[in-house]
Write a protein that holds these residues in place. Structure first.
Motif, PDB file in Angstrom:
ATOM      1  N   ALA A  91     -18.979 -31.687 -13.000  1.00 43.58           N
ATOM      2  CA  ALA A  91     -18.141 -32.213 -11.922  1.00 43.58           C
ATOM      3  C   ALA A  91     -17.753 -33.656 -12.189  1.00 43.58           C
ATOM      4  O   ALA A  91     -18.397 -34.362 -12.976  1.00 43.58           O
ATOM      5  CB  ALA A  91     -18.883 -32.105 -10.594  1.00 43.58           C
ATOM      6  N   LYS A  92     -16.718 -34.109 -11.507  1.00 45.11           N
ATOM      7  CA  LYS A  92     -16.159 -35.448 -11.708  1.00 45.11           C
ATOM      8  C   LYS A  92     -17.200 -36.558 -11.556  1.00 45.11           C
ATOM      9  O   LYS A  92     -17.174 -37.537 -12.280  1.00 45.11           O
ATOM     10  CB  LYS A  92     -15.002 -35.677 -10.730  1.00 45.11           C
ATOM     11  CG  LYS A  92     -13.756 -34.887 -11.069  1.00 45.11           C
ATOM     12  CD  LYS A  92     -12.590 -35.297 -10.198  1.00 45.11           C
ATOM     13  CE  LYS A  92     -12.724 -34.778  -8.782  1.00 45.11           C
ATOM     14  NZ  LYS A  92     -11.490 -35.047  -7.986  1.00 45.11           N
ATOM     15  N   GLY A  93     -18.104 -36.419 -10.597  1.00 50.93           N
ATOM     16  CA  GLY A  93     -19.025 -37.512 -10.333  1.00 50.93           C
ATOM     17  C   GLY A  93     -20.359 -37.420 -11.031  1.00 50.93           C
ATOM     18  O   GLY A  93     -21.221 -38.282 -10.831  1.00 50.93           O
ATOM     19  N   ASN A  94     -20.554 -36.415 -11.874  1.00 52.91           N
ATOM     20  CA  ASN A  94     -21.876 -36.196 -12.464  1.00 52.91           C
ATOM     21  C   ASN A  94     -21.984 -36.854 -13.839  1.00 52.91           C
ATOM     22  O   ASN A  94     -21.294 -36.470 -14.780  1.00 52.91           O
ATOM     23  CB  ASN A  94     -22.173 -34.703 -12.571  1.00 52.91           C
ATOM     24  CG  ASN A  94     -23.608 -34.418 -12.954  1.00 52.91           C
ATOM     25  OD1 ASN A  94     -24.429 -35.330 -13.073  1.00 52.91           O
ATOM     26  ND2 ASN A  94     -23.945 -33.157 -13.138  1.00 52.91           N
ATOM     27  N   GLU A  95     -22.885 -37.828 -13.954  1.00 48.94           N
ATOM     28  CA  GLU A  95     -23.073 -38.550 -15.206  1.00 48.94           C
ATOM     29  C   GLU A  95     -24.190 -37.970 -16.076  1.00 48.94           C
ATOM     30  O   GLU A  95     -24.520 -38.530 -17.119  1.00 48.94           O
ATOM     31  CB  GLU A  95     -23.367 -40.018 -14.907  1.00 48.94           C
ATOM     32  CG  GLU A  95     -22.214 -40.721 -14.189  1.00 48.94           C
ATOM     33  CD  GLU A  95     -22.497 -42.188 -13.940  1.00 48.94           C
ATOM     34  OE1 GLU A  95     -23.571 -42.662 -14.371  1.00 48.94           O
ATOM     35  OE2 GLU A  95     -21.652 -42.860 -13.325  1.00 48.94           O
ATOM     36  N   ALA A  96     -24.762 -36.840 -15.652  1.00 50.29           N
ATOM     37  CA  ALA A  96     -25.783 -36.181 -16.469  1.00 50.29           C
ATOM     38  C   ALA A  96     -25.164 -35.679 -17.768  1.00 50.29           C
ATOM     39  O   ALA A  96     -23.952 -35.435 -17.850  1.00 50.29           O
ATOM     40  CB  ALA A  96     -26.403 -35.017 -15.703  1.00 50.29           C
ATOM     41  N   MET A  97     -25.995 -35.519 -18.789  1.00 43.52           N
ATOM     42  CA  MET A  97     -25.512 -35.071 -20.091  1.00 43.52           C
ATOM     43  C   MET A  97     -26.003 -33.657 -20.390  1.00 43.52           C
ATOM     44  O   MET A  97     -27.111 -33.273 -19.995  1.00 43.52           O
ATOM     45  CB  MET A  97     -25.982 -36.018 -21.189  1.00 43.52           C
ATOM     46  CG  MET A  97     -25.338 -37.391 -21.142  1.00 43.52           C
ATOM     47  SD  MET A  97     -25.714 -38.388 -22.619  1.00 43.52           S
ATOM     48  CE  MET A  97     -27.498 -38.550 -22.463  1.00 43.52           C
ATOM     49  N   LEU A  98     -25.201 -32.911 -21.103  1.00 36.74           N
ATOM     50  CA  LEU A  98     -25.607 -31.592 -21.557  1.00 36.74           C
ATOM     51  C   LEU A  98     -26.676 -31.722 -22.634  1.00 36.74           C
ATOM     52  O   LEU A  98     -26.692 -32.684 -23.399  1.00 36.74           O
ATOM     53  CB  LEU A  98     -24.413 -30.825 -22.125  1.00 36.74           C
ATOM     54  CG  LEU A  98     -23.292 -30.443 -21.158  1.00 36.74           C
ATOM     55  CD1 LEU A  98     -22.209 -29.671 -21.906  1.00 36.74           C
ATOM     56  CD2 LEU A  98     -23.838 -29.622 -20.000  1.00 36.74           C
ATOM     57  N   ALA A  99     -27.569 -30.750 -22.665  1.00 41.67           N
ATOM     58  CA  ALA A  99     -28.622 -30.725 -23.676  1.00 41.67           C
ATOM     59  C   ALA A  99     -28.672 -29.339 -24.301  1.00 41.67           C
ATOM     60  O   ALA A  99     -28.249 -28.349 -23.694  1.00 41.67           O
ATOM     61  CB  ALA A  99     -29.975 -31.072 -23.046  1.00 41.67           C
ATOM     62  N   GLU A 100     -29.187 -29.275 -25.508  1.00 44.15           N
ATOM     63  CA  GLU A 100     -29.332 -27.992 -26.187  1.00 44.15           C
ATOM     64  C   GLU A 100     -30.134 -27.026 -25.327  1.00 44.15           C
ATOM     65  O   GLU A 100     -31.127 -27.394 -24.714  1.00 44.15           O
ATOM     66  CB  GLU A 100     -30.031 -28.196 -27.534  1.00 44.15           C
ATOM     67  CG  GLU A 100     -30.179 -26.915 -28.344  1.00 44.15           C
ATOM     68  CD  GLU A 100     -30.904 -27.135 -29.661  1.00 44.15           C
ATOM     69  OE1 GLU A 100     -31.185 -26.132 -30.346  1.00 44.15           O
ATOM     70  OE2 GLU A 100     -31.199 -28.303 -30.007  1.00 44.15           O
ATOM     71  N   ALA A 101     -29.678 -25.771 -25.275  1.00 48.67           N
ATOM     72  CA  ALA A 101     -30.307 -24.665 -24.551  1.00 48.67           C
ATOM     73  C   ALA A 101     -30.030 -24.667 -23.047  1.00 48.67           C
ATOM     74  O   ALA A 101     -30.605 -23.872 -22.319  1.00 48.67           O
ATOM     75  CB  ALA A 101     -31.799 -24.598 -24.809  1.00 48.67           C
ATOM     76  N   MET A 102     -29.157 -25.558 -22.586  1.00 47.62           N
ATOM     77  CA  MET A 102     -28.652 -25.397 -21.226  1.00 47.62           C
ATOM     78  C   MET A 102     -27.653 -24.242 -21.216  1.00 47.62           C
ATOM     79  O   MET A 102     -26.997 -23.950 -22.220  1.00 47.62           O
ATOM     80  CB  MET A 102     -27.966 -26.672 -20.734  1.00 47.62           C
ATOM     81  CG  MET A 102     -28.914 -27.796 -20.381  1.00 47.62           C
ATOM     82  SD  MET A 102     -28.002 -29.237 -19.744  1.00 47.62           S
ATOM     83  CE  MET A 102     -29.374 -30.275 -19.221  1.00 47.62           C
ATOM     84  N   VAL A 103     -27.536 -23.574 -20.071  1.00 47.67           N
ATOM     85  CA  VAL A 103     -26.556 -22.499 -19.904  1.00 47.67           C
ATOM     86  C   VAL A 103     -25.651 -22.872 -18.746  1.00 47.67           C
ATOM     87  O   VAL A 103     -26.126 -23.123 -17.636  1.00 47.67           O
ATOM     88  CB  VAL A 103     -27.236 -21.148 -19.631  1.00 47.67           C
ATOM     89  CG1 VAL A 103     -26.188 -20.056 -19.431  1.00 47.67           C
ATOM     90  CG2 VAL A 103     -28.175 -20.776 -20.777  1.00 47.67           C
ATOM     91  N   VAL A 104     -24.346 -22.929 -19.006  1.00 50.01           N
ATOM     92  CA  VAL A 104     -23.386 -23.374 -17.992  1.00 50.01           C
ATOM     93  C   VAL A 104     -22.167 -22.459 -17.990  1.00 50.01           C
ATOM     94  O   VAL A 104     -21.904 -21.736 -18.957  1.00 50.01           O
ATOM     95  CB  VAL A 104     -22.926 -24.827 -18.232  1.00 50.01           C
ATOM     96  CG1 VAL A 104     -24.097 -25.783 -18.129  1.00 50.01           C
ATOM     97  CG2 VAL A 104     -22.223 -24.969 -19.580  1.00 50.01           C
ATOM     98  N   THR A 105     -21.418 -22.515 -16.885  1.00 49.33           N
ATOM     99  CA  THR A 105     -20.116 -21.851 -16.837  1.00 49.33           C
ATOM    100  C   THR A 105     -19.023 -22.862 -17.114  1.00 49.33           C
ATOM    101  O   THR A 105     -19.183 -24.060 -16.873  1.00 49.33           O
ATOM    102  CB  THR A 105     -19.854 -21.221 -15.466  1.00 49.33           C
ATOM    103  OG1 THR A 105     -19.741 -22.260 -14.468  1.00 49.33           O
ATOM    104  CG2 THR A 105     -20.974 -20.265 -15.071  1.00 49.33           C
ATOM    105  N   VAL A 106     -17.915 -22.370 -17.631  1.00 51.03           N
ATOM    106  CA  VAL A 106     -16.704 -23.180 -17.796  1.00 51.03           C
ATOM    107  C   VAL A 106     -15.591 -22.386 -17.131  1.00 51.03           C
ATOM    108  O   VAL A 106     -15.197 -21.329 -17.633  1.00 51.03           O
ATOM    109  CB  VAL A 106     -16.394 -23.452 -19.275  1.00 51.03           C
ATOM    110  CG1 VAL A 106     -15.078 -24.214 -19.420  1.00 51.03           C
ATOM    111  CG2 VAL A 106     -17.541 -24.243 -19.916  1.00 51.03           C
TER     112      VAL A 106
END
Length: 363
Positions: A310-325
């Motif tokens: 999301a626009k306001g989220n400064e968290a970073m992706l990490a290996e083995a995360m599962v997300v939708t696009v």
């Protein structure tokens, strides 16, 4: 491959220590399942997992005790003796525990009042976010289950596009999707299946209605399956009959944004920046106000969990995360398009788990 509950508990114990509490009361059903393998909470049974520096104890409704004894991986399993939290106090008495944490985001006011009443001699501390961040990064067992769930989704999409026809209602199609998924290995749907046609497809989270599918309609299909507690999530948009020029243009722009965002998935990518990849493409095409939700979200034991793209989220992706696009364009009075894939973040990029075609199908 079975999950390593000891590794999960060790990670939690590190966080318990940092939170400066002696013991954590875990009450959320998914967190209990994640840490112990017990699915008792999903049945509506009263269940609590107690975790301290050395041991894990599960207290459950006696009606589910035998089943839990077979599935749960904890040091001790016991049944409630009375409908109160007195059993927990009895277990902790004499152990030297002075400060007990509870999941503040998963406890009702009524439950809190009962806890305070029972724990009069022990300090209670509300804590949040001790377990969920650990769940964001999946192990091999979890990725396998999510992959299996995604495969059921792909098979279901092939089936449903083979029977879609004018005159079917949105409700009828949603029932067909849910039944097919259950018949082919899903425990249940991941969420209330979305089928939205015509101008109804301009509503991102539309509820299936008695509206009949008509020639010329966009039809958005958003659904997922649950396998051994783990969810999948996918969306495809099709057209009944020949697509108009405007429909083709909107679909092509959403697909361009979706592919660009997929290509940008990599460990270390900031969530807001990934969202911007798709959002900028859609905005440049003149549809910025018509992309009304975030790009995506984490998927696991919950179908919507951290991280949020999301626009306001400064968290970073990490290996083995599962997300939708899942970018989309929604135009009131016309219709909408959303294309959603399920993605595993890998060491150098991503692996797309949703394998269904993204060509614009004219059915």
């Amino acid at each position: 491959m079975q999950p390593s509950y000891n590794k999960r508990l060790d990670k939690l114990r590190e966080r318990i220590k940092k939170a400066e509490i002696d013991t954590l009361l875990v009450s959320d059903a998914r967190n209990i399942f994640y840490l112990s393998g017990s699915n008792g909470g999903y049945t509506g049974a009263k269940v609590m997992l107690i975790v301290d520096a050395n041991t894990s104890t599960l207290i459950i409704d006696k009606r589910y005790l035998a089943e839990t004894m077979e599935s749960a991986v904890v040091d001790t399993i016991t049944a409630w003796t009375e409908p109160s939290y007195g059993d927990i106090v009895a277990l902790l008495k004499g152990s030297g525990v002075k400060k007990v944490g509870f999941e503040s985001t998963h406890v009702t006011v009524k439950q809190y009042e009962r806890l305070v009443k029972e724990f009069d001699a022990i300090q209670l501390v509300g804590v949040a976010g001790l377990i969920e961040p650990v769940r964001e990064v999946k192990d091999r067992h979890e990725i396998t289950k999510i992959t299996d769930a995604a495969a059921i989704g792909d098979t279901t999409f092939d089936y449903i596009t083979g029977i879609l026809r004018p005159g079917m209602t949105e409700i009828e199609i949603s029932i067909e999707i849910d039944f097919f998924m259950r018949k082919h290995g899903a425990e249940r749907p991941s969420f209330d299946t979305i089928v939205a046609s015509g101008i109804h497809s301009a509503v991102p989270h539309a509820t299936p209605s008695s509206k009949k599918i008509e020639v010329g309609d966009f039809v958005t299909l958003d659904f997922g399956a649950v396998v051994d507690g783990y969810h999948s999530d996918m969306t495809r948009t099709v057209v009944i009959g020949r697509a108009s020029g405007k429909q083709k243009d909107i679909y092509a722009k959403v697909l361009e944004a979706q592919i660009a965002a997929l290509d940008a998935v990599v460990p270390g990518k900031v969530c807001r920046d990934l969202d911007a990849v798709a959002r900028d493409i859609i905005a440049e095409a003149g549809y910025g106000e018509n992309f009304v939700h975030s790009l995506g979200h984490g998927v696991g034991l919950d179908v919507h969990e951290a991280p949020t793209l999301a626009k306001g989220n400064e968290a970073m992706l990490a290996e083995a995360m599962v997300v939708t696009v899942e970018p989309g364009i929604y135009i009131n009075g016309f219709g909408g398009v959303r294309i959603e894939d399920l993605v595993v973040v890998t060491r150098s990029g991503r692996e797309v788990l949703t394998l269904s075609t993204k060509d614009l199908l004219e059915l």
